[in-house]
Design an enzyme around this catalytic site. Structure first.
Site, PDB file in Angstrom:
ATOM      1  N   ARG A 147       9.027   1.385   2.418  1.00  0.00           N
ATOM      2  CA  ARG A 147       8.604   0.527   1.310  1.00  0.00           C
ATOM      3  C   ARG A 147       7.198   0.946   0.916  1.00  0.00           C
ATOM      4  NH1 ARG A 147       7.045  -5.912   1.664  1.00  0.00           N
ATOM      5  NH2 ARG A 147       4.963  -5.060   1.947  1.00  0.00           N
ATOM      6  N   TYR A 159      -0.443  -7.865  -3.381  1.00  0.00           N
ATOM      7  CA  TYR A 159       0.463  -8.160  -2.274  1.00  0.00           C
ATOM      8  C   TYR A 159       0.786  -6.874  -1.499  1.00  0.00           C
ATOM      9  CZ  TYR A 159       4.546  -8.412   0.460  1.00  0.00           C
ATOM     10  OH  TYR A 159       5.383  -8.267   1.526  1.00  0.00           O
ATOM     11  N   ASP A 210       8.545  -4.009  -3.108  1.00  0.00           N
ATOM     12  CA  ASP A 210       8.623  -5.478  -3.119  1.00  0.00           C
ATOM     13  C   ASP A 210       7.787  -6.012  -4.288  1.00  0.00           C
ATOM     14  OD1 ASP A 210       8.774  -8.164  -2.546  1.00  0.00           O
ATOM     15  OD2 ASP A 210       8.206  -7.964  -0.434  1.00  0.00           O
ATOM     16  N   HIS A 212       7.611  -9.178  -4.891  1.00  0.00           N
ATOM     17  CA  HIS A 212       7.120 -10.446  -4.332  1.00  0.00           C
ATOM     18  C   HIS A 212       7.087 -11.584  -5.355  1.00  0.00           C
ATOM     19  CE1 HIS A 212       5.065 -12.628  -1.002  1.00  0.00           C
ATOM     20  NE2 HIS A 212       5.745 -11.757  -0.292  1.00  0.00           N
ATOM     21  N   GLU A 236      12.681  -5.504  -4.527  1.00  0.00           N
ATOM     22  CA  GLU A 236      12.888  -6.759  -3.805  1.00  0.00           C
ATOM     23  C   GLU A 236      12.215  -7.912  -4.530  1.00  0.00           C
ATOM     24  OE1 GLU A 236      11.216  -6.512   0.127  1.00  0.00           O
ATOM     25  OE2 GLU A 236      11.112  -8.692   0.279  1.00  0.00           O
ATOM     26  N   GLU A 262      14.363 -13.508   1.205  1.00  0.00           N
ATOM     27  CA  GLU A 262      13.568 -13.804   2.401  1.00  0.00           C
ATOM     28  C   GLU A 262      13.102 -15.264   2.430  1.00  0.00           C
ATOM     29  OE1 GLU A 262      10.417 -10.864   1.976  1.00  0.00           O
ATOM     30  OE2 GLU A 262       9.032 -12.429   1.355  1.00  0.00           O
ATOM     31  N   ARG A 283      18.518 -10.716   1.755  1.00  0.00           N
ATOM     32  CA  ARG A 283      17.343 -10.565   2.625  1.00  0.00           C
ATOM     33  C   ARG A 283      17.097 -11.757   3.540  1.00  0.00           C
ATOM     34  NH1 ARG A 283      13.853  -7.571   3.989  1.00  0.00           N
ATOM     35  NH2 ARG A 283      12.001  -8.563   3.124  1.00  0.00           N
ATOM     36  N   GLU A 339      14.430  -4.510   7.812  1.00  0.00           N
ATOM     37  CA  GLU A 339      12.971  -4.352   7.687  1.00  0.00           C
ATOM     38  C   GLU A 339      12.342  -4.265   9.074  1.00  0.00           C
ATOM     39  OE1 GLU A 339      11.056  -7.641   5.748  1.00  0.00           O
ATOM     40  OE2 GLU A 339       9.232  -6.495   5.360  1.00  0.00           O
ATOM     41  N   TRP A 402       2.747 -16.210  -5.450  1.00  0.00           N
ATOM     42  CA  TRP A 402       2.119 -15.180  -4.610  1.00  0.00           C
ATOM     43  C   TRP A 402       3.142 -14.182  -4.156  1.00  0.00           C
ATOM     44  CZ3 TRP A 402       2.901 -14.243   0.729  1.00  0.00           C
ATOM     45  CH2 TRP A 402       2.129 -13.164   1.229  1.00  0.00           C
TER      46      TRP A 402
END
Ligand code: KDG
Ligand code: MG
Length: 402
Positions: A147, A159, A210, A212, A236, A262, A283, A339, A402
């Protein structure tokens, strides 16, 4: 066999972890991870004050009934605190079962479907050059999938990139720090990052990214489309997923594969995403998704729709969760990738474990159950430290994801 005792351990060997230990009348005990980053004490209280009193005296082999008891029986279903607590109990009970049958957990979940679990590492840097140096370092370590996150010109913090020297760790001690965000510079920057990455590392390395949760669906569609020439393994969390329908918009604009989940804690968070084939990788993970019982069902449901797994494995999931994830990854048919954000040395000695990394793959090991322990004496030397995830503001000061 009967459950005779259970207690919650909170320790902070570099970062906070919540571990449940469930003991039985036959001397076998099991461990479960209940860590919820930045909200650790809420899960600890939910377990100690509300669930453990109802657990004592039950048969630890009844993983399905006990899961239903705490899920349906609470009346108040779902949510990250509840599901992390149920996840910790469920994991500990499967650990007990494996130890009682003297077999590694994957054998109770269908046995080995593969020899090794392909994992992806995190590479990052304050700019493209530094990020690519870090990719080269991880490639050298044997990773087949990486990643890549890099600082964005014009934004002071991003991030996935540490603010100073040292490892990247999402939660920071003390009260929440504030990060800065602007979408346009990010959208300009990321395609340049991956163009360079492909130029330097060729086609064989799997590259991931990602977002995020920071884009709108149409912005994510634009990013996915611009990244298509660099054939990423996935992007992601392109957009916050409360509105599952948003992923239809992304799907209509790009063939870049999408990973999400996630922050999900129930299959119902992903139900539309999966049955409409709007995502490619799920995820969710064992702790926050309500344990092995729930994640095995989620993976089997996803398999019907060509969705594979890519379980969350950040450092805020403890080695107990990492072990559980590796056993499930080894057993299920529709595994995609796992991951791997290695824990600090301090954490690794507090949680001695049998799982190992070799040449881009991880292996759960052959110890009975999960194959992880908790050194309680050592853990006691690292008391809980208040820590939070950062919050994020746009350049005009408005709070954003975030
Ligand atoms: O606690 C939050 C972290 O787990 C998260 O920020 C890490 O996005 C993450 C990832 O993909 O590992
Ligand atoms: Mg993520």
């Amino acid at each position: 066999m009967k459950i005779t005792n259970a207690n919650v351990n909170i320790t902070s060997p570099g970062r906070n972890f919540v571990t449940l230990k469930v003991e039985t009348d036959e001397g076998i005990y099991g461990l479960g991870d209940g860590t919820l980053n930045g909200r650790e004490l809420a899960v600890a209280s939910y377990l100690s004050d509300h669930l453990i009193p109802c657990l004592i005296g039950r048969d630890p082999f009844q993983t399905e009934d006990i899961w239903q008891y705490f899920y349906r029986g609470a009346y108040w279903r779902r949510g990250p605190v509840t599901m992390a607590a149920i996840g910790a109990i469920d994991m500990a009970l499967w650990d007990i079962k494996g130890k009682a049958f003297n077999t590694p957990l994957y054998n109770l979940l269908g046995g080995k479907s593969r020899e090794g679990v392909m994992v992806y590492a995190h590479a990052n840097g304050k700019d493209i050059d530094h990020a690519l140096e870090d990719v080269a370092k991880h490639k050298e370590m044997g990773y087949k999938a990486i990643r890549v996150q890099s600082g964005v010109p014009g934004i002071s913090s991003t991030y996935g990139v540490p603010k100073g020297p040292g490892r990247y760790e999402p939660a920071e001690r003390g009260l929440p720090s504030e990060y800065e965000w602007a979408t346009e510079p990010y959208l300009h920057h990321v395609p340049k990052l991956f163009a360079r990455a492909r130029e330097e590392f060729g086609d064989d390395l799997h590259l991931l990214h990602d977002c995020h949760h920071r884009l709108t669906p149409i912005e994510a569609g634009r990013l996915g489309k611009e990244l298509e020439p660099f054939h990423l393994f996935w992007i992601e969390d392109p957009t916050p997923a409360e509105l599952q329908d948003g992923f239809r918009v992304i799907r209509e604009h790009t063939t870049t594969p999408i990973a999400v989940g996630e922050v999900f804690n129930s299959i119902w968070d992903a139900h539309d995403l999966i049955r409409n084939q709007w995502i490619d990788y799920l995820r969710m993970t064992i702790t926050h998704g309500g344990g092995i019982t729930a994640l095995k069902k989620a993976a089997d449901f996803a398999a019907l729709y060509h969705v594979r797994t890519g379980f969350h494995g950040a450092t805020d999931l403890s080695p107990v969760c990492m072990a559980a994830a590796l056993h499930v990854d080894t057993a299920i048919h529709n595994f995609g990738i796992q991951e791997h954000m290695p824990h600090s040395d301090e954490t690794d000695v507090v949680f001695p474990h049998h799982y190992m990394f070799k040449d881009g793959f991880m292996f759960p090991g052959n110890a009975p159950g999960l194959g992880v322990d908790l050194d309680e004496k050592l853990a006691a030397k690292y008391p809980y430290q208040r820590a939070y995830l950062p919050v994020n503001r746009k350049l005009d000061g408005a709070l954003t994801d975030w």
